[in-house]
Scaffold this motif. Structure first.
Motif, PDB file in Angstrom:
ATOM      1  N   SER A  44       0.808  -1.222   0.000  1.00  0.00           N
ATOM      2  CA  SER A  44       0.000   0.000   0.000  1.00  0.00           C
ATOM      3  C   SER A  44       0.839   1.269   0.000  1.00  0.00           C
ATOM      4  CB  SER A  44      -0.899   0.027   1.233  1.00  0.00           C
ATOM      5  OG  SER A  44      -0.116   0.185   2.420  1.00  0.00           O
ATOM      6  N   SER A  45       2.134   1.136   0.274  1.00  0.00           N
ATOM      7  CA  SER A  45       3.055   2.270   0.434  1.00  0.00           C
ATOM      8  C   SER A  45       2.732   3.106   1.670  1.00  0.00           C
ATOM      9  CB  SER A  45       3.064   3.178  -0.806  1.00  0.00           C
ATOM     10  OG  SER A  45       3.508   2.462  -1.937  1.00  0.00           O
ATOM     11  N   ARG A  46       1.847   2.617   2.534  1.00  0.00           N
ATOM     12  CA  ARG A  46       1.584   3.319   3.787  1.00  0.00           C
ATOM     13  C   ARG A  46       2.622   2.881   4.808  1.00  0.00           C
ATOM     14  NH1 ARG A  46      -3.398   2.908   8.208  1.00  0.00           N
ATOM     15  NH2 ARG A  46      -2.568   4.554   9.552  1.00  0.00           N
ATOM     16  N   LEU A  47       3.454   3.811   5.219  1.00  0.00           N
ATOM     17  CA  LEU A  47       4.513   3.514   6.170  1.00  0.00           C
ATOM     18  C   LEU A  47       4.103   3.981   7.560  1.00  0.00           C
ATOM     19  CD1 LEU A  47       7.666   4.480   4.070  1.00  0.00           C
ATOM     20  CD2 LEU A  47       6.611   2.225   4.379  1.00  0.00           C
ATOM     21  N   TRP A  48       4.167   3.081   8.507  1.00  0.00           N
ATOM     22  CA  TRP A  48       3.781   3.372   9.880  1.00  0.00           C
ATOM     23  C   TRP A  48       4.999   3.801  10.688  1.00  0.00           C
ATOM     24  CZ3 TRP A  48      -1.032   1.877  12.497  1.00  0.00           C
ATOM     25  CH2 TRP A  48      -2.029   1.468  11.596  1.00  0.00           C
ATOM     26  N   SER A  49       4.789   4.795  11.543  1.00  0.00           N
ATOM     27  CA  SER A  49       5.812   5.233  12.488  1.00  0.00           C
ATOM     28  C   SER A  49       5.276   5.021  13.893  1.00  0.00           C
ATOM     29  CB  SER A  49       6.129   6.721  12.282  1.00  0.00           C
ATOM     30  OG  SER A  49       4.999   7.512  12.652  1.00  0.00           O
ATOM     31  N   VAL A  50       6.079   5.353  14.887  1.00  0.00           N
ATOM     32  CA  VAL A  50       5.633   5.195  16.263  1.00  0.00           C
ATOM     33  C   VAL A  50       4.418   6.066  16.558  1.00  0.00           C
ATOM     34  CG1 VAL A  50       7.197   6.958  17.201  1.00  0.00           C
ATOM     35  CG2 VAL A  50       6.409   5.066  18.660  1.00  0.00           C
ATOM     36  N   THR A  51       4.345   7.246  15.932  1.00  0.00           N
ATOM     37  CA  THR A  51       3.196   8.129  16.139  1.00  0.00           C
ATOM     38  C   THR A  51       1.905   7.457  15.680  1.00  0.00           C
ATOM     39  OG1 THR A  51       4.591  10.073  15.878  1.00  0.00           O
ATOM     40  CG2 THR A  51       2.216  10.398  15.617  1.00  0.00           C
ATOM     41  N   ASP A  52       1.979   6.769  14.546  1.00  0.00           N
ATOM     42  CA  ASP A  52       0.795   6.066  14.032  1.00  0.00           C
ATOM     43  C   ASP A  52       0.344   4.968  14.995  1.00  0.00           C
ATOM     44  OD1 ASP A  52       0.716   7.510  11.527  1.00  0.00           O
ATOM     45  OD2 ASP A  52       2.460   6.321  10.931  1.00  0.00           O
ATOM     46  N   LEU A  53       1.290   4.268  15.580  1.00  0.00           N
ATOM     47  CA  LEU A  53       0.943   3.184  16.494  1.00  0.00           C
ATOM     48  C   LEU A  53       0.354   3.724  17.798  1.00  0.00           C
ATOM     49  CD1 LEU A  53       3.994   0.838  15.892  1.00  0.00           C
ATOM     50  CD2 LEU A  53       1.628   0.426  15.226  1.00  0.00           C
ATOM     51  N   VAL A  54       0.867   4.861  18.258  1.00  0.00           N
ATOM     52  CA  VAL A  54       0.301   5.484  19.458  1.00  0.00           C
ATOM     53  C   VAL A  54      -1.140   5.926  19.185  1.00  0.00           C
ATOM     54  CG1 VAL A  54       0.453   7.476  21.000  1.00  0.00           C
ATOM     55  CG2 VAL A  54       2.512   6.179  20.425  1.00  0.00           C
ATOM     56  N   GLU A  55      -1.361   6.519  18.025  1.00  0.00           N
ATOM     57  CA  GLU A  55      -2.718   6.947  17.680  1.00  0.00           C
ATOM     58  C   GLU A  55      -3.662   5.750  17.573  1.00  0.00           C
ATOM     59  OE1 GLU A  55      -2.280   9.205  14.129  1.00  0.00           O
ATOM     60  OE2 GLU A  55      -1.486  10.988  15.161  1.00  0.00           O
ATOM     61  N   LEU A  56      -3.165   4.655  17.013  1.00  0.00           N
ATOM     62  CA  LEU A  56      -3.972   3.442  16.926  1.00  0.00           C
ATOM     63  C   LEU A  56      -4.339   2.930  18.313  1.00  0.00           C
ATOM     64  CD1 LEU A  56      -5.139   1.020  15.265  1.00  0.00           C
ATOM     65  CD2 LEU A  56      -2.887  -0.053  15.523  1.00  0.00           C
ATOM     66  N   ALA A  57      -3.366   2.907  19.212  1.00  0.00           N
ATOM     67  CA  ALA A  57      -3.624   2.440  20.576  1.00  0.00           C
ATOM     68  C   ALA A  57      -4.667   3.316  21.265  1.00  0.00           C
ATOM     69  CB  ALA A  57      -2.325   2.423  21.376  1.00  0.00           C
ATOM     70  N   ASP A  58      -4.578   4.628  21.078  1.00  0.00           N
ATOM     71  CA  ASP A  58      -5.561   5.531  21.676  1.00  0.00           C
ATOM     72  C   ASP A  58      -6.968   5.248  21.145  1.00  0.00           C
ATOM     73  OD1 ASP A  58      -3.686   6.807  23.233  1.00  0.00           O
ATOM     74  OD2 ASP A  58      -3.433   8.518  21.884  1.00  0.00           O
ATOM     75  N   ARG A  59      -7.052   5.000  19.865  1.00  0.00           N
ATOM     76  CA  ARG A  59      -8.375   4.692  19.272  1.00  0.00           C
ATOM     77  C   ARG A  59      -8.916   3.368  19.790  1.00  0.00           C
ATOM     78  NH1 ARG A  59      -7.483   4.436  13.225  1.00  0.00           N
ATOM     79  NH2 ARG A  59      -9.762   4.139  13.145  1.00  0.00           N
ATOM     80  N   LEU A  60      -8.043   2.368  19.897  1.00  0.00           N
ATOM     81  CA  LEU A  60      -8.474   1.071  20.427  1.00  0.00           C
ATOM     82  C   LEU A  60      -8.985   1.204  21.863  1.00  0.00           C
ATOM     83  CD1 LEU A  60      -5.728  -1.438  19.226  1.00  0.00           C
ATOM     84  CD2 LEU A  60      -8.174  -1.581  18.713  1.00  0.00           C
ATOM     85  N   ALA A  61      -8.307   2.023  22.649  1.00  0.00           N
ATOM     86  CA  ALA A  61      -8.684   2.190  24.049  1.00  0.00           C
ATOM     87  C   ALA A  61      -9.917   3.080  24.223  1.00  0.00           C
ATOM     88  CB  ALA A  61      -7.518   2.776  24.827  1.00  0.00           C
ATOM     89  N   GLY A  62     -10.310   3.755  23.147  1.00  0.00           N
ATOM     90  CA  GLY A  62     -11.465   4.640  23.230  1.00  0.00           C
ATOM     91  C   GLY A  62     -11.149   6.003  23.767  1.00  0.00           C
ATOM     92  N   PHE A  63      -9.863   6.404  23.726  1.00  0.00           N
ATOM     93  CA  PHE A  63      -9.486   7.725  24.211  1.00  0.00           C
ATOM     94  C   PHE A  63      -9.774   8.769  23.137  1.00  0.00           C
ATOM     95  CE2 PHE A  63      -5.955   5.552  26.858  1.00  0.00           C
ATOM     96  CZ  PHE A  63      -6.899   5.182  27.811  1.00  0.00           C
ATOM     97  N   PRO A  64     -10.217   9.962  23.523  1.00  0.00           N
ATOM     98  CA  PRO A  64     -10.431  11.038  22.534  1.00  0.00           C
ATOM     99  C   PRO A  64      -9.103  11.418  21.883  1.00  0.00           C
ATOM    100  CG  PRO A  64     -11.496  11.562  24.623  1.00  0.00           C
ATOM    101  CD  PRO A  64     -10.631  10.363  24.875  1.00  0.00           C
TER     102      PRO A  64
END
Length: 269
Positions: free
Chosen positions: A246-266
């Motif tokens: 997909s050429s979408r490259l993930w960084s640590v910021t992307d993973l932190v944002e994903l974790a926040d969404r999974l946890a239901g944090f705003p």
């Protein structure tokens, strides 16, 4: 810092959890198949056998059962390596966490040890997230593991292996693709070290199935020590493409944002 199949399959699980109120096996197996068709550079033998059967039209339940029947004693770690997103999504729902940890394993790995390992590690992480902050790290891990053992109730010999993990010497740790060895090595690493970095360095340098044991250890040690304990030089180097091609490259910021969404944090919390 690049991804392996451990992270790729975990991201498939995470995205499925974001799209569904509860774990949906049909949605998740579809995402696993998309990943399978994208030509990952690494894929476990057991996982590959199940997904190959699904690709020919077998239902995932049938495929997983038949592959297990061909090698009844096979209890590899391919479902444990990807299970950690559930601990974030279900951080307030311990019973659902255990149930869905087992369910996501059943899509590919049906051996009781695999189901128990996923539930055991995820419930241990749950315990670390909710531990009293005054507990020292080794006590926190031991209490979390004891609570998880009581909740999951693995086979007696698996229970004993977990109990003895901290007193093993590194020379006696097999660290193979067997799920019991992965759990043993991960707990050994966290219980015999004093920091996130030390735990990861020790366990990865056991060799053999280093990426998977590193993934499991990182999930436990991350819950124990927190995000700030991860060395910046590691976070800055982290990168990976997902979905593959997909050429979408993930960084640590992307993973932190994903974790926040999974946890239901705003956003931005």
């Amino acid at each position: 810092g690049s991804f392996s199949d451990d992270t790729e399959m975990a991201l498939a699980l995470a995205e499925s959890l974001l799209d569904r109120p509860t774990l949906d096996p049909a949605d998740l197996i579809s995402r696993f198949m998309d990943w399978f068709h994208s030509g990952p550079s690494d894929i476990g033998i057991h996982t590959s056998q199940v997904l190959t059967r699904v690709d020919t039209g077998e239902a995932w339940q049938t495929a997983a059962q038949r592959v297990q029947e061909l090698d009844p004693e096979n209890a590899s770690n391919g479902s444990l390596m990807r299970a950690w997103p559930l601990t974030i999504a279900r951080w307030q729902q311990p019973q659902l966490l255990v149930e869905e940890s087992r369910l996501q394993s059943k899509l590919t790995h049906t051996h009781p040890d695999c189901l128990d390992a996923c539930a055991l590690v995820n419930h241990t992480i749950y315990g670390l997230i909710h531990r009293p902050q005054e507990l020292p790290p080794d006590s926190a891990v031991r209490e979390a593991v004891e609570d998880a053992l009581e909740k999951v109730k693995p086979a007696d010999d698996f229970h004993l292996l977990v109990d003895l993990a901290s007193i093993r010497t590194r020379e006696t740790l097999a660290n193979t693709g067997w799920v019991r060895h992965t759990v043993e090595a991960a707990l050994w690493a966290v219980l015999t070290t004093q920091s996130f970095e030390e735990a990861l360095v020790q366990v990865v340098n056991l060799g053999n199935d280093a990426d998977t044991t590193g993934s499991v250890t990182g999930a436990i040690a991350g819950a124990l020590y927190g995000y700030r304990a991860i060395p910046n030089r590691w976070k800055n180097a982290l990168r990976g493409e997902y979905p593959l091609g997909s050429s979408r490259l993930w960084s640590v910021t992307d993973l932190v944002e994903l974790a926040d969404r999974l946890a239901g944090f705003p956003p931005g919390d």
